[in-house]
Write a protein that holds these residues in place. Structure first.
Motif, mmCIF file in Angstrom:
data_model
loop_
_atom_site.group_PDB
_atom_site.id
_atom_site.type_symbol
_atom_site.label_atom_id
_atom_site.label_comp_id
_atom_site.label_asym_id
_atom_site.label_seq_id
_atom_site.Cartn_x
_atom_site.Cartn_y
_atom_site.Cartn_z
ATOM 1 N N PRO A 1 0.817 -1.214 0.000
ATOM 2 C CA PRO A 1 0.000 0.000 0.000
ATOM 3 C C PRO A 1 0.853 1.267 0.000
ATOM 4 C CG PRO A 1 -0.144 -1.120 2.121
ATOM 5 C CD PRO A 1 0.595 -2.021 1.207
ATOM 6 N N GLY A 2 0.411 2.225 -0.822
ATOM 7 C CA GLY A 2 1.143 3.483 -0.920
ATOM 8 C C GLY A 2 0.729 4.487 0.125
ATOM 9 N N LYS A 3 -0.519 4.453 0.499
ATOM 10 C CA LYS A 3 -0.989 5.369 1.530
ATOM 11 C C LYS A 3 -2.073 4.715 2.358
ATOM 12 C CE LYS A 3 -3.651 7.735 -2.040
ATOM 13 N NZ LYS A 3 -3.971 9.021 -2.677
ATOM 14 N N GLY A 4 -2.544 5.415 3.374
ATOM 15 C CA GLY A 4 -3.530 4.847 4.281
ATOM 16 C C GLY A 4 -2.887 4.590 5.619
ATOM 17 N N PRO A 5 -3.707 4.191 6.578
ATOM 18 C CA PRO A 5 -3.176 3.997 7.925
ATOM 19 C C PRO A 5 -2.142 2.880 7.956
ATOM 20 C CG PRO A 5 -5.396 3.144 7.770
ATOM 21 C CD PRO A 5 -5.134 3.852 6.491
ATOM 22 N N LYS A 6 -1.270 2.947 8.896
ATOM 23 C CA LYS A 6 -0.264 1.893 9.055
ATOM 24 C C LYS A 6 -0.926 0.572 9.410
ATOM 25 C CE LYS A 6 3.635 4.718 10.546
ATOM 26 N NZ LYS A 6 4.288 4.711 9.240
ATOM 27 N N ARG A 7 -0.344 -0.476 8.849
ATOM 28 C CA ARG A 7 -0.879 -1.799 9.118
ATOM 29 C C ARG A 7 -0.555 -2.216 10.544
ATOM 30 N NH1 ARG A 7 -0.196 -5.587 3.844
ATOM 31 N NH2 ARG A 7 -2.333 -5.094 3.385
ATOM 32 N N GLY A 8 -1.556 -2.845 11.167
ATOM 33 C CA GLY A 8 -1.318 -3.317 12.520
ATOM 34 C C GLY A 8 -0.818 -4.754 12.544
ATOM 35 N N LEU A 9 -0.938 -5.428 11.415
ATOM 36 C CA LEU A 9 -0.546 -6.837 11.356
ATOM 37 C C LEU A 9 0.394 -7.039 10.191
ATOM 38 C CD1 LEU A 9 -4.019 -8.665 11.582
ATOM 39 C CD2 LEU A 9 -2.270 -8.594 13.345
ATOM 40 N N SER A 10 0.957 -8.223 10.110
ATOM 41 C CA SER A 10 1.664 -8.624 8.901
ATOM 42 C C SER A 10 1.176 -10.000 8.496
ATOM 43 C CB SER A 10 3.170 -8.672 9.144
ATOM 44 O OG SER A 10 3.491 -9.762 10.000
ATOM 45 N N LEU A 11 1.389 -10.288 7.246
ATOM 46 C CA LEU A 11 0.994 -11.609 6.748
ATOM 47 C C LEU A 11 1.710 -12.701 7.526
ATOM 48 C CD1 LEU A 11 -0.558 -13.215 4.674
ATOM 49 C CD2 LEU A 11 1.326 -12.886 3.069
ATOM 50 N N ASP A 12 2.949 -12.468 7.796
ATOM 51 C CA ASP A 12 3.754 -13.439 8.536
ATOM 52 C C ASP A 12 3.142 -13.755 9.901
ATOM 53 O OD1 ASP A 12 6.776 -13.662 10.261
ATOM 54 O OD2 ASP A 12 6.252 -14.965 8.559
ATOM 55 N N GLN A 13 2.678 -12.709 10.594
ATOM 56 C CA GLN A 13 2.042 -12.924 11.898
ATOM 57 C C GLN A 13 0.798 -13.796 11.772
ATOM 58 O OE1 GLN A 13 1.764 -8.571 12.845
ATOM 59 N NE2 GLN A 13 2.057 -9.279 14.929
ATOM 60 N N ILE A 14 0.041 -13.547 10.731
ATOM 61 C CA ILE A 14 -1.205 -14.291 10.556
ATOM 62 C C ILE A 14 -0.916 -15.755 10.265
ATOM 63 C CG2 ILE A 14 -3.287 -14.512 9.136
ATOM 64 C CD1 ILE A 14 -3.138 -11.447 8.771
ATOM 65 N N VAL A 15 0.041 -15.986 9.377
ATOM 66 C CA VAL A 15 0.417 -17.363 9.065
ATOM 67 C C VAL A 15 0.913 -18.081 10.317
ATOM 68 C CG1 VAL A 15 2.032 -18.801 7.765
ATOM 69 C CG2 VAL A 15 0.936 -16.853 6.659
ATOM 70 N N LYS A 16 1.730 -17.398 11.088
ATOM 71 C CA LYS A 16 2.243 -18.010 12.308
ATOM 72 C C LYS A 16 1.136 -18.308 13.319
ATOM 73 C CE LYS A 16 7.133 -16.850 12.661
ATOM 74 N NZ LYS A 16 7.524 -16.205 11.399
ATOM 75 N N ALA A 17 0.175 -17.398 13.408
ATOM 76 C CA ALA A 17 -0.948 -17.650 14.313
ATOM 77 C C ALA A 17 -1.726 -18.881 13.846
ATOM 78 C CB ALA A 17 -1.859 -16.427 14.382
ATOM 79 N N GLY A 18 -1.939 -18.985 12.548
ATOM 80 C CA GLY A 18 -2.619 -20.156 12.005
ATOM 81 C C GLY A 18 -1.861 -21.436 12.320
ATOM 82 N N LEU A 19 -0.559 -21.391 12.183
ATOM 83 C CA LEU A 19 0.265 -22.560 12.490
ATOM 84 C C LEU A 19 0.155 -22.947 13.959
ATOM 85 C CD1 LEU A 19 3.526 -21.733 10.455
ATOM 86 C CD2 LEU A 19 1.838 -23.497 9.923
ATOM 87 N N ALA A 20 0.116 -21.941 14.805
ATOM 88 C CA ALA A 20 0.015 -22.213 16.248
ATOM 89 C C ALA A 20 -1.321 -22.894 16.564
ATOM 90 C CB ALA A 20 0.160 -20.916 17.042
ATOM 91 N N VAL A 21 -2.390 -22.427 15.960
ATOM 92 C CA VAL A 21 -3.698 -23.038 16.197
ATOM 93 C C VAL A 21 -3.713 -24.480 15.691
ATOM 94 C CG1 VAL A 21 -6.153 -22.956 15.627
ATOM 95 C CG2 VAL A 21 -4.925 -20.842 16.120
ATOM 96 N N ALA A 22 -3.203 -24.670 14.489
ATOM 97 C CA ALA A 22 -3.189 -26.024 13.916
ATOM 98 C C ALA A 22 -2.347 -26.971 14.771
ATOM 99 C CB ALA A 22 -2.640 -25.985 12.490
#
Lengths: 256, 256
Positions: free
Chosen positions: A22-43
DNA sequence: TAGTTCTGCGTATAGCATACGCGATGAAGC
DNA sequence: GCTTCATCGCGTATGCTATACGCAGAACTA
């Protein structure tokens, strides 16, 4: 890496880090990496069935719908999770014979599956295209480089082997699931299976199977490694027949 | 068929026709057979994803919840559907060599899968225990009866072969699904895959794969029969190595 | 006939993935 | 610096799914 990338499916764009930033807009609070890791932890904790978008979001203390800013769908998240779980392949051993290489390759891949048994329950999305999957493919091709097999044959041998590994992992996952669900040991489960078969089988209709059941072999929980090696050796023996018939340059493989 | 049957899981009791029949109460408006057939019709028409309890009920013009009088769960219905879809095995050919027999066995099983490609998407419930599954197992054991393999080895060879057939069917199902979803031909899909790989691959990181991609072999939709036979021959060659090493009584198999 | 069991199925529940759109945030452009 | 635009987080809503529960009626048994 070519400069001009054709339009990629979302899962591949994400896996290769090619998603437009993204070029503009609010800063992201998450990253894709965090989401993938959270999914791995649940699995890892509760199995694939527990991996829902809401559960993954809860793991990150964010709202469920936030996740869709980062992944197109749950399907995409699963693809990323699997590629991450399998990880990169081990380092190539340049001195290994094709047979040693493929044997080690198969064992390493099985080990990766064993660390993430939930992974085999994720339906495959298509031919290998994610970074780690291509890494494993590259390694297998490396080991087959001097066999004399043509490109198509090499791919077919790798397909055969990797499907074999996956089916082994699938069986292991299934027994593991049954063990957990029924709170019985593998041997108890197999003994139960043998007993059940013995009771169902009419020896007139199923003479061979009745003999197998009577032998008791079905009632034992095989050592998975023995089972795996047996099948792998059959496959490698069969490939060896072909490699020898081609007079491949790699003569260092050991007979079975 | 033993007189005293231990308590069976619901799916097996149903599959073997061992469900207790009601002694009193209103006459049943449905039969299990009808429900299974309705499920098969839905799957054949619209794929596995369309097989919901409400859809199957609609096919029969009954209320969704009626179905639960006949099957314990959707899972049970799927198991019954799969066993029915696979059907009984072909007749045994007593004059066939073990290799001819197993080759024909594998081909026949693949043909059954091909008639019901949705079936490979149904997760396997456990070791073979339904009537038709045991029939196929019995036939494979029949063909291996004179190989000199022990009971455990015979089972392992059958497992290897049947997992191979299933993985082949799975790949065919996946391509079929993609063809339908994307409304492209198999060759167009594979050409797209090759192009995508070519664009993603850094030849420094993936030299072997880049060579394969450059060879064009990935861009062609293989003839599935050729692919299947290639892998099956490798397996049978490998088993042959073992059978010969055991000095099995069956010497009539032809070399590959 | 009375009691019991079974049938069909409406209603309800819980869970899931994801579309839509609002208010706030922060970058780009002028 | 101000305005415009794109993006963020996420609440609400929607539609789908499997299946628990329980009612009224049917049919069998004693």
């Amino acid at each position: 890496m070519a400069d001009k990338t054709p339009e990629l499916p979302g899962n591949l764009a994400a896996a290769w880090g090619l998603r437009a930033r993204p070029g503009k807009g609010p800063k992201r609070g998450l990253s894709l990496d965090q989401i993938v890791k959270a999914g791995l932890a649940v699995a890892a904790a509760d199995g694939l069935a527990a991996v829902s978008m809401s559960r993954v979001a809860a793991e990150l203390a964010v709202g469920t719908m936030s996740l869709y800013r980062y992944v197109d769908s749950k399907r995409e998240l699963l693809d990323l999770m699997v590629d991450t779980a399998m990880g990169p392949p081990p380092a190539a051993d340049p001195g290994a014979s094709w047979r040693e290489g493929m044997s080690g390759w198969a064992s390493a891949q099985l080990a990766a599956y064993r660390d993430n048994l939930w992974g085999v329950q994720v339906p495959i999305s298509g031919p290998p295209a994610t970074p780690n999957a291509l890494g494993w493919l590259e390694l297998a091709l490396f080991y087959l480089r001097r066999t004399g097999l043509d490109e198509g044959q090499k791919m077919s041998v790798i397909l055969l082997t990797s499907n074999y590994v996956r089916s082994q992992a699938t069986m292991e996952a299934q027994l593991d699931t049954a063990v957990r669900a029924l709170e019985q040991s593998p041997s108890d489960l197999m003994a139960g299976y043998n007993k059940l078969l013995s009771s169902l089988l009419d020896p007139q209709r199923f003479p061979e199977l009745a003999a197998v059941a009577a032998s008791g072999v079905l009632g034992k929980a095989d050592d998975w490694d023995d089972e795996f090696i047996f099948g792998l050796q059959r496959i490698l023996d069969g490939v060896d027949v072909l490699v020898r018939s081609l007079g491949g340059e790699d003569y260092r493989q050991k007979p079975s």
